[in-house]
Scaffold this motif. Structure first.
Motif, PDB file in Angstrom:
ATOM      1  N   ARG A 106       0.829  -1.205   0.000  1.00 30.80           N
ATOM      2  CA  ARG A 106       0.000   0.000   0.000  1.00 30.80           C
ATOM      3  C   ARG A 106       0.864   1.256   0.000  1.00 30.80           C
ATOM      4  NH1 ARG A 106      -3.895   1.188   4.931  1.00 30.80           N
ATOM      5  NH2 ARG A 106      -3.938   3.395   4.599  1.00 30.80           N
ATOM      6  N   ALA A 107       1.931   1.245   0.813  1.00 30.49           N
ATOM      7  CA  ALA A 107       2.836   2.394   0.854  1.00 30.49           C
ATOM      8  C   ALA A 107       3.562   2.561  -0.475  1.00 30.49           C
ATOM      9  CB  ALA A 107       3.838   2.219   1.992  1.00 30.49           C
ATOM     10  N   ARG A 108       3.916   1.451  -1.103  1.00 26.27           N
ATOM     11  CA  ARG A 108       4.604   1.510  -2.382  1.00 26.27           C
ATOM     12  C   ARG A 108       3.688   2.102  -3.455  1.00 26.27           C
ATOM     13  NH1 ARG A 108       5.358  -3.794  -3.893  1.00 26.27           N
ATOM     14  NH2 ARG A 108       6.380  -4.067  -1.897  1.00 26.27           N
ATOM     15  N   LYS A 109       2.409   1.734  -3.443  1.00 25.33           N
ATOM     16  CA  LYS A 109       1.453   2.283  -4.407  1.00 25.33           C
ATOM     17  C   LYS A 109       1.278   3.782  -4.194  1.00 25.33           C
ATOM     18  CE  LYS A 109      -1.372  -1.779  -5.333  1.00 25.33           C
ATOM     19  NZ  LYS A 109      -2.689  -2.379  -5.152  1.00 25.33           N
ATOM     20  N   GLN A 110       1.211   4.213  -2.917  1.00 18.87           N
ATOM     21  CA  GLN A 110       1.048   5.645  -2.638  1.00 18.87           C
ATOM     22  C   GLN A 110       2.278   6.419  -3.086  1.00 18.87           C
ATOM     23  OE1 GLN A 110       0.146   5.848   1.537  1.00 18.87           O
ATOM     24  NE2 GLN A 110      -2.008   5.280   1.245  1.00 18.87           N
ATOM     25  N   ARG A 111       3.460   5.858  -2.868  1.00 21.60           N
ATOM     26  CA  ARG A 111       4.690   6.523  -3.323  1.00 21.60           C
ATOM     27  C   ARG A 111       4.716   6.613  -4.841  1.00 21.60           C
ATOM     28  NH1 ARG A 111       8.342   3.437   0.364  1.00 21.60           N
ATOM     29  NH2 ARG A 111       8.146   1.974  -1.345  1.00 21.60           N
ATOM     30  N   LEU A 112       4.299   5.561  -5.519  1.00 25.28           N
ATOM     31  CA  LEU A 112       4.282   5.549  -6.969  1.00 25.28           C
ATOM     32  C   LEU A 112       3.282   6.563  -7.510  1.00 25.28           C
ATOM     33  CD1 LEU A 112       5.408   4.147  -9.511  1.00 25.28           C
ATOM     34  CD2 LEU A 112       3.487   2.569  -9.348  1.00 25.28           C
ATOM     35  N   ARG A 113       2.120   6.643  -6.864  1.00 25.54           N
ATOM     36  CA  ARG A 113       1.113   7.598  -7.269  1.00 25.54           C
ATOM     37  C   ARG A 113       1.620   9.036  -7.089  1.00 25.54           C
ATOM     38  NH1 ARG A 113      -3.882   5.590  -4.538  1.00 25.54           N
ATOM     39  NH2 ARG A 113      -3.954   3.880  -6.002  1.00 25.54           N
ATOM     40  N   ALA A 114       2.287   9.286  -5.945  1.00 26.70           N
ATOM     41  CA  ALA A 114       2.817  10.637  -5.688  1.00 26.70           C
ATOM     42  C   ALA A 114       3.907  10.989  -6.695  1.00 26.70           C
ATOM     43  CB  ALA A 114       3.371  10.699  -4.268  1.00 26.70           C
ATOM     44  N   THR A 115       4.705  10.046  -7.049  1.00 30.05           N
ATOM     45  CA  THR A 115       5.778  10.277  -8.039  1.00 30.05           C
ATOM     46  C   THR A 115       5.177  10.577  -9.409  1.00 30.05           C
ATOM     47  OG1 THR A 115       7.141   8.701  -6.824  1.00 30.05           O
ATOM     48  CG2 THR A 115       7.889   9.332  -8.980  1.00 30.05           C
ATOM     49  N   MET A 116       4.126   9.848  -9.775  1.00 27.65           N
ATOM     50  CA  MET A 116       3.479  10.061 -11.056  1.00 27.65           C
ATOM     51  C   MET A 116       2.800  11.438 -11.111  1.00 27.65           C
ATOM     52  SD  MET A 116       4.183   7.510 -12.900  1.00 27.65           S
ATOM     53  CE  MET A 116       3.021   7.282 -14.203  1.00 27.65           C
ATOM     54  N   GLU A 117       2.164  11.848  -9.999  1.00 24.06           N
ATOM     55  CA  GLU A 117       1.488  13.166  -9.981  1.00 24.06           C
ATOM     56  C   GLU A 117       2.523  14.279 -10.012  1.00 24.06           C
ATOM     57  OE1 GLU A 117      -0.988  13.186  -6.560  1.00 24.06           O
ATOM     58  OE2 GLU A 117      -2.415  11.756  -7.380  1.00 24.06           O
TER      59      GLU A 117
END
Length: 133
Positions: free
Chosen positions: A119-130
């Motif tokens: 879950r933390a990895r997905k949130q980090r990936l989402r933040a990086t993409m945004e």
């Protein structure tokens, strides 16, 4: 030159000379080759030819028998190997099935850790993409 090599060459030369001398003695003083077939002695060139042919036939038959035996033993051992590997896999599956209920309390924290890290990895990936857009 290596002394071991020169000693080997001397031995091979000595054996060759000894065999050559034995062949010369047999050719000069020997009475020729005779083959005994069912009590009849066959000599001369035909006896030598018959001895060679029968000896080669026996060697050919022995080579064929050994080849068949080798193939048979290879197939038997391959079959035994397949059965042995299958038995080991079955034993491993049964052992895992027997141990898995005992490992359930250990798997709960591991599963929770895996869920939260994903879950933390997905949130980090989402933040990086945004942030990249």
């Amino acid at each position: 030159m290596n002394s071991k090599t020169s000693t080997t060459k001397k031995v091979v030369l000595g054996v060759f000379v000894l065999l050559l001398a034995a062949s010369v003695c047999q050719a000069v003083f020997g009475d020729g080759m005779t083959v005994n077939v069912d009590g009849d002695e066959i000599g001369g060139p035909f006896g030598a030819l018959l001895g060679i042919v029968l000896g080669a036939g026996g060697m050919l038959l022995a080579a064929l028998a050994m080849t068949c035996a080798a193939v048979f033993v290879g197939l038997v051992f391959a079959g035994v190997g397949v059965v042995l590997v299958s038995a080991l896999v079955l034993a491993a599956v049964l052992l895992a099935a027997a141990i898995s209920p005992l490992l359930l309390p250990l798997l709960i924290p591991v599963g929770l850790y895996w869920y939260f890290s994903a879950r933390a990895r997905k949130q980090r990936l989402r933040a990086t993409m945004e942030h990249a857009v």
